[in-house]
Design a protein around this motif. Structure first.
Motif, PDB file in Angstrom:
ATOM      1  N   UNK A  59       0.875  -1.177   0.000  1.00  0.00           N
ATOM      2  CA  UNK A  59       0.000   0.000   0.000  1.00  0.00           C
ATOM      3  C   UNK A  59       0.909   1.223   0.000  1.00  0.00           C
ATOM      4  N   UNK A  60       1.435   1.582  -1.156  1.00  0.00           N
ATOM      5  CA  UNK A  60       2.492   2.591  -1.213  1.00  0.00           C
ATOM      6  C   UNK A  60       2.291   3.484  -2.425  1.00  0.00           C
ATOM      7  N   UNK A  61       2.227   4.782  -2.186  1.00  0.00           N
ATOM      8  CA  UNK A  61       2.156   5.742  -3.296  1.00  0.00           C
ATOM      9  C   UNK A  61       0.889   5.597  -4.103  1.00  0.00           C
ATOM     10  N   UNK A  62       1.031   5.649  -5.423  1.00  0.00           N
ATOM     11  CA  UNK A  62      -0.101   5.505  -6.337  1.00  0.00           C
ATOM     12  C   UNK A  62      -0.427   4.022  -6.456  1.00  0.00           C
ATOM     13  N   UNK A  63      -1.643   3.648  -6.079  1.00  0.00           N
ATOM     14  CA  UNK A  63      -1.972   2.231  -5.889  1.00  0.00           C
ATOM     15  C   UNK A  63      -3.151   1.755  -6.729  1.00  0.00           C
ATOM     16  N   UNK A  64      -3.213   0.447  -6.876  1.00  0.00           N
ATOM     17  CA  UNK A  64      -4.439  -0.214  -7.327  1.00  0.00           C
ATOM     18  C   UNK A  64      -4.741  -1.276  -6.273  1.00  0.00           C
ATOM     19  N   UNK A  65      -5.836  -1.083  -5.530  1.00  0.00           N
ATOM     20  CA  UNK A  65      -6.208  -2.033  -4.469  1.00  0.00           C
ATOM     21  C   UNK A  65      -7.080  -3.128  -5.047  1.00  0.00           C
ATOM     22  N   UNK A  66      -6.629  -4.392  -4.976  1.00  0.00           N
ATOM     23  CA  UNK A  66      -7.539  -5.486  -5.335  1.00  0.00           C
ATOM     24  C   UNK A  66      -8.428  -5.773  -4.116  1.00  0.00           C
ATOM     25  N   UNK A 103     -11.850 -12.784  -2.480  1.00  0.00           N
ATOM     26  CA  UNK A 103     -11.825 -12.114  -3.789  1.00  0.00           C
ATOM     27  C   UNK A 103     -10.405 -12.052  -4.358  1.00  0.00           C
ATOM     28  N   UNK A 104     -10.263 -11.703  -5.654  1.00  0.00           N
ATOM     29  CA  UNK A 104      -8.945 -11.737  -6.309  1.00  0.00           C
ATOM     30  C   UNK A 104      -7.857 -10.878  -5.672  1.00  0.00           C
ATOM     31  N   UNK A 105      -6.636 -11.416  -5.663  1.00  0.00           N
ATOM     32  CA  UNK A 105      -5.421 -10.668  -5.328  1.00  0.00           C
ATOM     33  C   UNK A 105      -4.960  -9.926  -6.586  1.00  0.00           C
ATOM     34  N   UNK A 106      -3.887  -9.153  -6.462  1.00  0.00           N
ATOM     35  CA  UNK A 106      -3.452  -8.284  -7.574  1.00  0.00           C
ATOM     36  C   UNK A 106      -3.103  -9.102  -8.828  1.00  0.00           C
ATOM     37  N   UNK A 107      -2.528 -10.316  -8.642  1.00  0.00           N
ATOM     38  CA  UNK A 107      -2.157 -11.123  -9.808  1.00  0.00           C
ATOM     39  C   UNK A 107      -3.356 -11.840 -10.423  1.00  0.00           C
ATOM     40  N   UNK A 108      -4.508 -11.733  -9.795  1.00  0.00           N
ATOM     41  CA  UNK A 108      -5.691 -12.418 -10.306  1.00  0.00           C
ATOM     42  C   UNK A 108      -6.665 -11.483 -11.029  1.00  0.00           C
ATOM     43  N   UNK A 109      -6.315 -10.201 -11.132  1.00  0.00           N
ATOM     44  CA  UNK A 109      -7.184  -9.287 -11.886  1.00  0.00           C
ATOM     45  C   UNK A 109      -7.098  -9.646 -13.373  1.00  0.00           C
ATOM     46  N   UNK A 110      -8.203  -9.512 -14.113  1.00  0.00           N
ATOM     47  CA  UNK A 110      -8.153  -9.902 -15.526  1.00  0.00           C
ATOM     48  C   UNK A 110      -7.340  -8.929 -16.379  1.00  0.00           C
ATOM     49  N   UNK A 111      -6.853  -9.425 -17.520  1.00  0.00           N
ATOM     50  CA  UNK A 111      -6.015  -8.624 -18.429  1.00  0.00           C
ATOM     51  C   UNK A 111      -6.774  -7.443 -19.020  1.00  0.00           C
ATOM     52  N   UNK A 112      -8.103  -7.423 -18.876  1.00  0.00           N
ATOM     53  CA  UNK A 112      -8.884  -6.292 -19.402  1.00  0.00           C
ATOM     54  C   UNK A 112      -8.712  -5.022 -18.568  1.00  0.00           C
ATOM     55  N   UNK A 113      -8.054  -5.129 -17.418  1.00  0.00           N
ATOM     56  CA  UNK A 113      -7.654  -3.937 -16.656  1.00  0.00           C
ATOM     57  C   UNK A 113      -6.411  -3.364 -17.348  1.00  0.00           C
ATOM     58  N   UNK A 118      -0.334 -13.358  -5.055  1.00  0.00           N
ATOM     59  CA  UNK A 118      -1.051 -13.135  -3.801  1.00  0.00           C
ATOM     60  C   UNK A 118      -0.921 -11.725  -3.261  1.00  0.00           C
ATOM     61  N   UNK A 119      -0.506 -10.770  -4.088  1.00  0.00           N
ATOM     62  CA  UNK A 119      -0.276  -9.382  -3.657  1.00  0.00           C
ATOM     63  C   UNK A 119      -1.589  -8.666  -3.370  1.00  0.00           C
ATOM     64  N   UNK A 120      -1.537  -7.727  -2.432  1.00  0.00           N
ATOM     65  CA  UNK A 120      -2.764  -7.073  -1.972  1.00  0.00           C
ATOM     66  C   UNK A 120      -2.791  -5.586  -2.287  1.00  0.00           C
ATOM     67  N   UNK A 121      -1.854  -5.144  -3.100  1.00  0.00           N
ATOM     68  CA  UNK A 121      -1.837  -3.743  -3.510  1.00  0.00           C
ATOM     69  C   UNK A 121      -0.961  -3.655  -4.726  1.00  0.00           C
ATOM     70  N   UNK A 122      -1.108  -2.599  -5.460  1.00  0.00           N
ATOM     71  CA  UNK A 122      -0.282  -2.473  -6.651  1.00  0.00           C
ATOM     72  C   UNK A 122       0.508  -1.203  -6.587  1.00  0.00           C
TER      73      UNK A 122
END
Lengths: 306, 306
Positions: B97-104, B112-122, B258-262
């Motif tokens: 959870x650092x700086x500019x983020x994308x929270x899964x 629910x999905x972790x950061x590596x489980x978001x679909x490629x359409x993001x 299994x990441x929880x932030x981007x």
């Protein structure tokens, strides 16, 4: 007869009006939102990125990375869903040369930009995929030649300036083998091919599946690129799932100050009729779908798993 | 007179032929490479991302991060340009959870999905920017309302489904203040506004400039989003440099298992006549330009600087 003459002239006038109006509309370029709705929304999206794990293949000159649950500095204990309502991850990453990468030239030459200094125009580009996997199947140390590029152009036309050129070798299909990074023979890109792509075709950057550009003792290809202000992608995956021509690639990487490598993300945007990939609105995106098992911290593997 | 009749019919026939051929050409959608060349290449690119540094603002419940030069495990000494021909960076990041983020959603809910489980359409989406900075200037704790969204729609039309909606508050203009993350009053987004954007407008995700979604004691907005499978962007920057409507946004983030932030990257693609941003081919991209000073490791600040 006069009525027929007038009728003809009215029809001709109206047809000419229609043509001039529709010609004006055709030449007015669509807005970016129209571009998205007409061309990008229905496209097929393919991820070209390896998942970063604590046990992924890495060059022997770098230590492995460690993941752990983020600690609450006040209690000294990890945050947990049960106690705190959320979790987070602590990463101890021994290098920024990890997995699927974007190398800025400052990795080898401090006079050139670091990862946070690359321009915002490194965002989306035409994607060229040059296949050498058949030659690599016969010779594990095969390196892309200028002739391979010319053969691609004979089939598909000239490589557009500013494009991203990925070399498909299928090396990454053995990514699950932890010793893959220590092989001394692997598919590479010849220095002449790199010079041709940059000096004759003015590409943005090239990318390859292995973790090095070539298998020469002094890494002559990477040296030439980075010493001269060029960037490159390494550890690219899934190139068998994208067309050799006609796709775009979205380029993403975190913006670490003075960073010398990127934990990059490459996503290919392929035509709507392409056989691989996922499309916007055809899969659960928002809300996302629940998994069949919850994530949990695996102490042995040192990573959060389902 | 018969010759005139034939002439008229010939002209009408030819005009109809021209119309049918050009209509067929108009309705044939352009290839993705044509889309790039006609619409994306000439666009203006604006980075909406904070640079990640060891001293950037961070929530008090997370420890600061440390950067250091990557160590050669054989010698125990850092790799140097002089000795080894290259350098790399070791990051010890206490949180994702650092700086500019994308929270899964898995940041708060392991189902629910972790950061590596978001679909490629993001990957790329229409970008909506809703301005509340004038109200925030009068009330530092102002939160986006449903009425603010309806006011935006009155001006610009309905928010397109699947779009990314960033809330401009100008909070990030004080990013250089290390205490900014500990303020209890900051511009937020009301729970009703989040529900409206997701349930009535079917957006992909929203984003805000501060490091939290709202200033309620139980973080009710973030809780509703992440507990229900939605994602969100935090720490977004430079929204004063993008239009309220008509731009696209490129979404990038590394793929940690299994990441929880981007450690996310957001780049806006704005129309070619937009006043901010850089364009492809108008700045040095490949090769990049040499800086006036070389990068060096700053021991005191713990980061590589020029």
């Amino acid at each position: 007869m006069k009525r027929f003459k007038i009728l003809c002239l009215v029809i001709i006038f109206n047809l000419l009006m229609y043509i001039s109006v529709s010609a004006a509309q055709t030449h007015k370029s669509p807005s970016l939102w129209q571009v998205y709705q007409q061309s990008l929304q229905s496209a097929k999206y393919v991820d070209l990125t390896h998942t970063i794990t604590p046990s992924m293949p890495i060059w022997s000159g770098f230590a492995q990375s460690k993941f752990q649950a983020t600690i609450n500095p006040k209690s000294g204990k990890p945050y947990t869903y049960k106690q705190d309502g959320f979790e987070a991850t602590h990463y101890d990453l021994s290098t920024d040369q990890l997995g699927t990468q974007l190398d800025p030239p400052a990795h080898w030459n401090p006079d050139y930009p670091a990862i946070d200094e690359l321009p915002a125009t490194y965002a989306i580009r035409p994607l060229v995929v040059i296949p050498i996997q058949d030659k690599v199947a016969k010779n594990a140390n095969y390196h892309l030649t200028v002739q391979d590029i010319l053969d691609w152009e004979k089939k598909h036309g000239k490589i557009p300036p500013g494009s991203v050129v990925f070399v498909r070798s299928d090396w990454s299909k053995q990514w699950s083998d932890p010793y893959i990074a220590s092989r001394t023979e692997f598919p590479g890109v010849k220095l002449e091919a790199l010079k041709f792509l940059h000096l004759q075709r003015q590409i943005l950057f090239h990318g390859h599946e292995p973790l090095d550009t070539d298998s020469t003792p002094n890494l002559e290809g990477e040296a030439w690129l980075l010493q001269n202000g060029y960037t490159q992608a390494e550890g690219v995956a899934n190139l068998e799932q994208v067309p050799e021509t006609g796709a775009l690639v979205v380029i993403g990487y975190p913006k670490f100050q003075g960073g010398l490598g990127g934990y990059a993300r490459y996503i290919a945007i392929c035509p709507p009729n392409w056989k691989y990939g996922v499309s916007v609105g055809k899969i659960p995106e928002s809300p996302l779908q629940k998994a069949d098992k919850p994530l949990h911290w695996d102490q042995k593997l040192g990573v959060r798993l389902r």
